[in-house]
Design a protein around this motif. Structure first.
Motif, PDB file in Angstrom:
ATOM      1  N   GLY A  98       0.792  -1.221   0.000  1.00 34.31           N
ATOM      2  CA  GLY A  98       0.000   0.000   0.000  1.00 34.31           C
ATOM      3  C   GLY A  98       0.823   1.269   0.000  1.00 34.31           C
ATOM      4  N   TRP A  99       2.143   1.127  -0.056  1.00 32.75           N
ATOM      5  CA  TRP A  99       3.031   2.287  -0.008  1.00 32.75           C
ATOM      6  C   TRP A  99       3.781   2.450  -1.326  1.00 32.75           C
ATOM      7  CZ3 TRP A  99       2.922   5.733   3.861  1.00 32.75           C
ATOM      8  CH2 TRP A  99       2.430   5.331   5.106  1.00 32.75           C
ATOM      9  N   GLY A 100       3.896   3.705  -1.760  1.00 33.82           N
ATOM     10  CA  GLY A 100       4.773   4.071  -2.860  1.00 33.82           C
ATOM     11  C   GLY A 100       6.002   4.739  -2.266  1.00 33.82           C
ATOM     12  N   PHE A 101       7.135   4.589  -2.917  1.00 35.58           N
ATOM     13  CA  PHE A 101       8.391   5.102  -2.388  1.00 35.58           C
ATOM     14  C   PHE A 101       9.050   6.034  -3.401  1.00 35.58           C
ATOM     15  CE2 PHE A 101       7.559   0.959  -0.563  1.00 35.58           C
ATOM     16  CZ  PHE A 101       7.794   1.146   0.789  1.00 35.58           C
ATOM     17  N   ALA A 102       9.742   7.056  -2.880  1.00 37.54           N
ATOM     18  CA  ALA A 102      10.486   7.975  -3.735  1.00 37.54           C
ATOM     19  C   ALA A 102      11.719   8.461  -2.989  1.00 37.54           C
ATOM     20  CB  ALA A 102       9.622   9.167  -4.132  1.00 37.54           C
ATOM     21  N   GLN A 103      12.764   8.723  -3.735  1.00 38.74           N
ATOM     22  CA  GLN A 103      13.970   9.318  -3.180  1.00 38.74           C
ATOM     23  C   GLN A 103      14.493  10.331  -4.176  1.00 38.74           C
ATOM     24  OE1 GLN A 103      17.002   6.790  -1.396  1.00 38.74           O
ATOM     25  NE2 GLN A 103      18.602   8.039  -2.317  1.00 38.74           N
ATOM     26  N   PHE A 104      14.905  11.477  -3.653  1.00 34.54           N
ATOM     27  CA  PHE A 104      15.439  12.553  -4.480  1.00 34.54           C
ATOM     28  C   PHE A 104      16.791  12.992  -3.928  1.00 34.54           C
ATOM     29  CE2 PHE A 104      10.901  12.524  -4.829  1.00 34.54           C
ATOM     30  CZ  PHE A 104      10.650  12.756  -6.174  1.00 34.54           C
ATOM     31  N   ASN A 105      17.776  13.057  -4.813  1.00 32.18           N
ATOM     32  CA  ASN A 105      19.093  13.584  -4.481  1.00 32.18           C
ATOM     33  C   ASN A 105      19.244  14.897  -5.233  1.00 32.18           C
ATOM     34  OD1 ASN A 105      19.463  11.163  -3.136  1.00 32.18           O
ATOM     35  ND2 ASN A 105      20.739  10.269  -4.734  1.00 32.18           N
ATOM     36  N   ASP A 106      19.487  15.973  -4.513  1.00 34.89           N
ATOM     37  CA  ASP A 106      19.591  17.300  -5.136  1.00 34.89           C
ATOM     38  C   ASP A 106      18.373  17.620  -5.992  1.00 34.89           C
ATOM     39  OD1 ASP A 106      22.052  18.009  -3.977  1.00 34.89           O
ATOM     40  OD2 ASP A 106      23.146  16.894  -5.513  1.00 34.89           O
ATOM     41  N   GLY A 107      17.195  17.198  -5.533  1.00 35.47           N
ATOM     42  CA  GLY A 107      15.953  17.496  -6.232  1.00 35.47           C
ATOM     43  C   GLY A 107      15.655  16.602  -7.415  1.00 35.47           C
ATOM     44  N   LYS A 108      16.547  15.666  -7.713  1.00 41.00           N
ATOM     45  CA  LYS A 108      16.372  14.767  -8.858  1.00 41.00           C
ATOM     46  C   LYS A 108      16.042  13.373  -8.353  1.00 41.00           C
ATOM     47  CE  LYS A 108      17.730  17.786 -11.926  1.00 41.00           C
ATOM     48  NZ  LYS A 108      16.697  18.500 -12.628  1.00 41.00           N
ATOM     49  N   PRO A 109      15.057  12.718  -8.974  1.00 35.40           N
ATOM     50  CA  PRO A 109      14.706  11.364  -8.538  1.00 35.40           C
ATOM     51  C   PRO A 109      15.831  10.372  -8.821  1.00 35.40           C
ATOM     52  CG  PRO A 109      13.461  11.965 -10.508  1.00 35.40           C
ATOM     53  CD  PRO A 109      14.230  13.179 -10.097  1.00 35.40           C
ATOM     54  N   VAL A 110      15.979   9.414  -7.909  1.00 32.92           N
ATOM     55  CA  VAL A 110      16.958   8.347  -8.126  1.00 32.92           C
ATOM     56  C   VAL A 110      16.396   7.359  -9.143  1.00 32.92           C
ATOM     57  CG1 VAL A 110      17.971   8.600  -5.835  1.00 32.92           C
ATOM     58  CG2 VAL A 110      16.122   6.941  -6.194  1.00 32.92           C
ATOM     59  N   ASP A 111      17.230   6.447  -9.588  1.00 33.13           N
ATOM     60  CA  ASP A 111      16.804   5.515 -10.636  1.00 33.13           C
ATOM     61  C   ASP A 111      15.994   4.337 -10.079  1.00 33.13           C
ATOM     62  OD1 ASP A 111      18.653   3.609  -9.663  1.00 33.13           O
ATOM     63  OD2 ASP A 111      20.201   4.302 -11.025  1.00 33.13           O
ATOM     64  N   GLU A 112      15.443   3.577 -10.991  1.00 34.02           N
ATOM     65  CA  GLU A 112      14.592   2.432 -10.652  1.00 34.02           C
ATOM     66  C   GLU A 112      15.301   1.409  -9.782  1.00 34.02           C
ATOM     67  OE1 GLU A 112      12.206   0.220 -13.549  1.00 34.02           O
ATOM     68  OE2 GLU A 112      12.266   2.034 -14.785  1.00 34.02           O
ATOM     69  N   VAL A 113      16.565   1.182 -10.040  1.00 40.60           N
ATOM     70  CA  VAL A 113      17.312   0.171  -9.289  1.00 40.60           C
ATOM     71  C   VAL A 113      17.230   0.457  -7.787  1.00 40.60           C
ATOM     72  CG1 VAL A 113      19.612  -0.825  -8.901  1.00 40.60           C
ATOM     73  CG2 VAL A 113      18.842  -0.330 -11.229  1.00 40.60           C
ATOM     74  N   VAL A 114      17.436   1.707  -7.398  1.00 40.14           N
ATOM     75  CA  VAL A 114      17.368   2.078  -5.985  1.00 40.14           C
ATOM     76  C   VAL A 114      15.946   1.901  -5.458  1.00 40.14           C
ATOM     77  CG1 VAL A 114      17.612   3.984  -4.341  1.00 40.14           C
ATOM     78  CG2 VAL A 114      19.317   3.669  -6.141  1.00 40.14           C
ATOM     79  N   LEU A 115      14.961   2.394  -6.172  1.00 39.99           N
ATOM     80  CA  LEU A 115      13.575   2.339  -5.697  1.00 39.99           C
ATOM     81  C   LEU A 115      13.039   0.909  -5.601  1.00 39.99           C
ATOM     82  CD1 LEU A 115      12.071   5.438  -7.497  1.00 39.99           C
ATOM     83  CD2 LEU A 115      12.755   5.218  -5.110  1.00 39.99           C
ATOM     84  N   ASN A 116      13.548   0.034  -6.423  1.00 41.30           N
ATOM     85  CA  ASN A 116      13.098  -1.359  -6.368  1.00 41.30           C
ATOM     86  C   ASN A 116      13.580  -2.084  -5.119  1.00 41.30           C
ATOM     87  OD1 ASN A 116      11.479  -1.423  -8.666  1.00 41.30           O
ATOM     88  ND2 ASN A 116      13.220  -1.817 -10.005  1.00 41.30           N
TER      89      ASN A 116
END
Length: 170
Positions: free
Chosen positions: A131-149
């Protein structure tokens, strides 16, 4: 105990004055979950703070939107849809100024920001990840799929707390 108080005060000040490059987005959504940096997240209420050692070696402030804060305060699990939890992180550095006042090296404050992360509760949209979506931003830019997976697998050990690590610190 004194160090914790100093860390909390330092984080509160940094949240209010953090450099724009650390968490401002140009509107780009994170891959996989499609989450953008929520406007006004820095004005959300404080849930807790933490110091992570080891590879992370950072100070963290965990903030929640009104839905998340109400769920925390009421002890509601699972969190309701619409809850958003933000985790802001900074390297921690010694404060020479504070240490002069204390007469010894003991004070650490937030240094350069590392990233900002979000957990967004939408039980339908993110059913495959608890039920959760995840996001990470470094310097305002989203990280790639590999990290989010890797996010959901990391949160699985706290399934009994609806996949949320941070406990509310009133």
């Amino acid at each position: 105990m004194f160090f914790v108080l100093v860390a909390v005060l330092a984080l509160a000040g940094v949240i209010a004055h953090m450099a724009p490059a650390s968490g401002q987005s140009d509107g780009e959504a994170a891959p996989v979950f499609g989450i953008k940096i929520p406007p006004g997240y820095r004005d959300w209420k404080l849930i807790s703070v933490a110091h992570e050692a080891g590879d992370f070696n950072d100070l963290r402030a965990v903030l929640g939107n009104d839905v998340a804060i109400k769920a925390y305060r009421d002890g509601t699990l699972p969190f309701p849809d619409g809850a958003i939890i933000a985790r802001l992180a900074w390297r921690y550095v010694p404060s020479e100024e504070n240490n002069k006042v204390f007469g010894r090296p003991q004070s650490f404050v937030a240094g350069p920001p590392t990233n900002v992360q979000f957990m967004v509760k939408d039980s339908s949209k993110y059913a495959a990840t608890g039920g959760w979506g995840f996001a990470q931003f470094n310097d305002g830019k989203p990280v790639d799929e590999v990290v989010l997976n890797t996010c959901f697998a990391c949160h699985e050990p706290v399934k009994a707390r609806d996949f949320v690590f941070t406990r509310y610190a009133p």
